[in-house]
Design an enzyme around this catalytic site. Structure first.
Site, PDB file in Angstrom:
ATOM      1  N   SER A  20       0.863  -1.194   0.000  1.00 16.00           N
ATOM      2  CA  SER A  20       0.000   0.000   0.000  1.00 16.00           C
ATOM      3  C   SER A  20       0.892   1.234   0.000  1.00 16.00           C
ATOM      4  CB  SER A  20      -0.873   0.016   1.260  1.00 16.00           C
ATOM      5  OG  SER A  20      -1.508   1.270   1.394  1.00 16.00           O
ATOM      6  N   TYR A  65      -1.267  -0.450  10.342  1.00 10.13           N
ATOM      7  CA  TYR A  65      -1.428  -0.959   8.976  1.00 10.13           C
ATOM      8  C   TYR A  65      -0.281  -0.463   8.089  1.00 10.13           C
ATOM      9  CZ  TYR A  65      -3.479  -1.204   4.251  1.00 10.13           C
ATOM     10  OH  TYR A  65      -3.705  -1.439   2.923  1.00 10.13           O
TER      11      TYR A  65
HETATM   12  P1  NAP Z   1     -11.270  -6.312   0.868  1.00  9.24           P
HETATM   13  O1  NAP Z   1     -12.188  -5.846  -0.196  1.00  9.24           O
HETATM   14  O2  NAP Z   1     -11.575  -6.016   2.297  1.00  9.24           O
HETATM   15  O3  NAP Z   1     -11.063  -7.891   0.683  1.00  9.24           O
HETATM   16  C1  NAP Z   1     -10.231  -8.563   1.581  1.00  9.24           C
HETATM   17  C2  NAP Z   1     -10.017  -9.981   1.092  1.00  9.24           C
HETATM   18  O4  NAP Z   1      -9.052 -10.601   1.950  1.00  9.24           O
HETATM   19  C3  NAP Z   1     -11.275 -10.824   1.172  1.00  9.24           C
HETATM   20  O5  NAP Z   1     -11.233 -11.746   0.112  1.00  9.24           O
HETATM   21  C4  NAP Z   1     -11.118 -11.530   2.525  1.00  9.24           C
HETATM   22  O6  NAP Z   1     -11.810 -12.770   2.599  1.00  9.24           O
HETATM   23  C5  NAP Z   1      -9.624 -11.749   2.547  1.00  9.24           C
HETATM   24  N1  NAP Z   1      -9.053 -11.909   3.889  1.00  9.24           N
HETATM   25  C6  NAP Z   1      -9.127 -11.066   4.947  1.00  9.24           C
HETATM   26  N2  NAP Z   1      -8.443 -11.569   5.999  1.00  9.24           N
HETATM   27  C7  NAP Z   1      -7.939 -12.764   5.604  1.00  9.24           C
HETATM   28  C8  NAP Z   1      -7.172 -13.761   6.219  1.00  9.24           C
HETATM   29  N3  NAP Z   1      -6.762 -13.644   7.500  1.00  9.24           N
HETATM   30  N4  NAP Z   1      -6.840 -14.863   5.512  1.00  9.24           N
HETATM   31  C9  NAP Z   1      -7.249 -15.008   4.219  1.00  9.24           C
HETATM   32  N5  NAP Z   1      -7.971 -14.095   3.575  1.00  9.24           N
HETATM   33  C10 NAP Z   1      -8.322 -12.981   4.255  1.00  9.24           C
HETATM   34  O7  NAP Z   1      -9.786  -5.748   0.643  1.00  9.24           O
HETATM   35  P2  NAP Z   1      -9.100  -5.045  -0.639  1.00  9.24           P
HETATM   36  O8  NAP Z   1      -9.345  -3.595  -0.550  1.00  9.24           O
HETATM   37  O9  NAP Z   1      -9.385  -5.808  -1.859  1.00  9.24           O
HETATM   38  O10 NAP Z   1      -7.567  -5.240  -0.231  1.00  9.24           O
HETATM   39  C11 NAP Z   1      -6.723  -6.238  -0.790  1.00  9.24           C
HETATM   40  C12 NAP Z   1      -5.289  -5.852  -0.483  1.00  9.24           C
HETATM   41  O11 NAP Z   1      -5.028  -4.562  -1.017  1.00  9.24           O
HETATM   42  C13 NAP Z   1      -4.984  -5.765   1.022  1.00  9.24           C
HETATM   43  O12 NAP Z   1      -3.693  -6.280   1.276  1.00  9.24           O
HETATM   44  C14 NAP Z   1      -5.014  -4.282   1.289  1.00  9.24           C
HETATM   45  O13 NAP Z   1      -4.215  -3.912   2.387  1.00  9.24           O
HETATM   46  C15 NAP Z   1      -4.453  -3.740  -0.022  1.00  9.24           C
HETATM   47  N6  NAP Z   1      -4.797  -2.335  -0.266  1.00  9.24           N
HETATM   48  C16 NAP Z   1      -6.089  -1.940  -0.432  1.00  9.24           C
HETATM   49  C17 NAP Z   1      -6.356  -0.593  -0.637  1.00  9.24           C
HETATM   50  C18 NAP Z   1      -7.752  -0.073  -0.830  1.00  9.24           C
HETATM   51  O14 NAP Z   1      -7.935   1.157  -0.813  1.00  9.24           O
HETATM   52  N7  NAP Z   1      -8.737  -0.917  -1.027  1.00  9.24           N
HETATM   53  C19 NAP Z   1      -5.314   0.339  -0.663  1.00  9.24           C
HETATM   54  C20 NAP Z   1      -4.021  -0.101  -0.489  1.00  9.24           C
HETATM   55  C21 NAP Z   1      -3.762  -1.447  -0.299  1.00  9.24           C
HETATM   56  P3  NAP Z   1     -13.395 -12.872   3.049  1.00  9.24           P
HETATM   57  O15 NAP Z   1     -14.196 -12.346   1.878  1.00  9.24           O
HETATM   58  O16 NAP Z   1     -13.599 -14.322   3.294  1.00  9.24           O
HETATM   59  O17 NAP Z   1     -13.534 -12.011   4.266  1.00  9.24           O
END
Ligand code: NAP
Length: 248
Positions: free
Chosen positions: A143, A157
């Site tokens: 991130s 985070y």
């Molecule tokens: P999201 O929409 O909240 O989805 C999270 C995903 O991770 C879901 O599939 C969830 O599974 C899974 N998950 C959560 N905890 C887990 C665990 N302990 N073991 C296995 N799977 C787990 O998140 P996202 O925004 O797509 O984020 C994905 C990545 O991008 C993360 O690493 C996040 O830090 C990074 N990121 C996101 C943003 C943003 O603005 N969205 C910005 C920077 C970085 P379930 O559906 O079963 O709960």
């Protein structure tokens, strides 16, 4: 060329978008999720509709046995891995460090750091040519928080993602001779459920309008970079920290 890819946290958000793009290329995808089976099944269906193969794999990336089992099952179903997207990650409600409990900090680092390291370790074991692998690509989802620090929101985070950046830098050097490329993608503000899980469902929109491009990103815009790094088109890219953040 068809590929076998495992994506952690692929039931929703960025991981789901990456899985569907892999499906469009005709690749076979292991879709890991934590608890939301329905969402994982929907992603698998969409990967198949797009032209790929898919299986769903329940498992907590912070639990070593779960991580090993999801890698084993993907290779059992589809054969040796070509790529892994270490994507699963969490945030927690906005707080200053002075107010954070040890339990919160422990879970943050267990999922985002230990989980990433365990998944990267398992990838290194299976992709390295000297260990019987065929080489490949590891994409870590970090991130831009790692360079911003996320004050007053979640510096826990942000620190966890700094560890992911460092993992990409070090592991890319360890695995260069193993025909394994390692890179990190650093998203900015992306329109996914993660913000609601931190208690701010409108966060990406609210803050996104003040970024250089004036909007949040969509999951597919991050997924495009991830899939490029998985693909042979990025054959000389390793050790890169690629910001996909609309200039943020
Ligand atoms: P999201 O929409 O909240 O989805 C999270 C995903 O991770 C879901 O599939 C969830 O599974 C899974 N998950 C959560 N905890 C887990 C665990 N302990 N073991 C296995 N799977 C787990 O998140 P996202 O925004 O797509 O984020 C994905 C990545 O991008 C993360 O690493 C996040 O830090 C990074 N990121 C996101 C943003 C943003 O603005 N969205 C910005 C920077 C970085 P379930 O559906 O079963 O709960």
């Amino acid at each position: 060329m068809s590929k076998v890819v495992l994506i952690t946290g692929a039931s929703r958000g960025i991981g789901r978008a990456a899985a569907i793009l892999c499906g469009e290329r005709g690749w076979s995808v292991g879709i890991n999720y934590a608890g939301n089976r329905e969402a994982a099944e929907l992603t698998a269906e969409d990967v198949r509709k797009a032209g790929g193969q898919a299986i769903i794999l329940q498992g907590d990336v912070a639990v070593e046995a779960d991580v090993i089992a999801m890698f084993d099952e993907t290779e059992k179903q589809f054969g040796q891995l070509d790529g892994v997207v270490v994507n699963a990650g969490i945030v927690a409600p906005s707080q200053q460090l002075a107010d954070m409990s040890a339990e919160r900090l422990k879970r943050m680092f267990d999922v985002n750091v230990l989980g990433a390291y365990l998944c990267a370790r398992e990838s290194a074991r299976r992709l390295s040519v000297e260990r019987g692998g065929k080489g490949g690509s590891i994409v870590l989802v970090s991130s831009v928080a790692s360079r911003i620090g996320s004050p007053f929101e979640y510096i826990d985070y942000a620190g966890s993602k700094a560890a992911v950046d460092t993992l990409a830098l070090g592991l890319s050097k360890e695995l260069g001779a193993q025909k394994v490329r390692v890179n990190a993608v650093r998203p900015g503000l992306v329109n996914t459920d993660i913000h609601a899980s931190g208690g701010q469902p409108d966060r990406a929109h609210r803050l996104g309008v003040n970024t250089p491009m004036g909007r949040p990103g969509e999951a597919v815009e991050i997924a495009e970079a991830i899939v490029w790094l998985l693909s042979d088109a990025s054959s000389y890219t390793s050790g890169a920290l690629l910001d996909v953040s609309g200039g943020r």
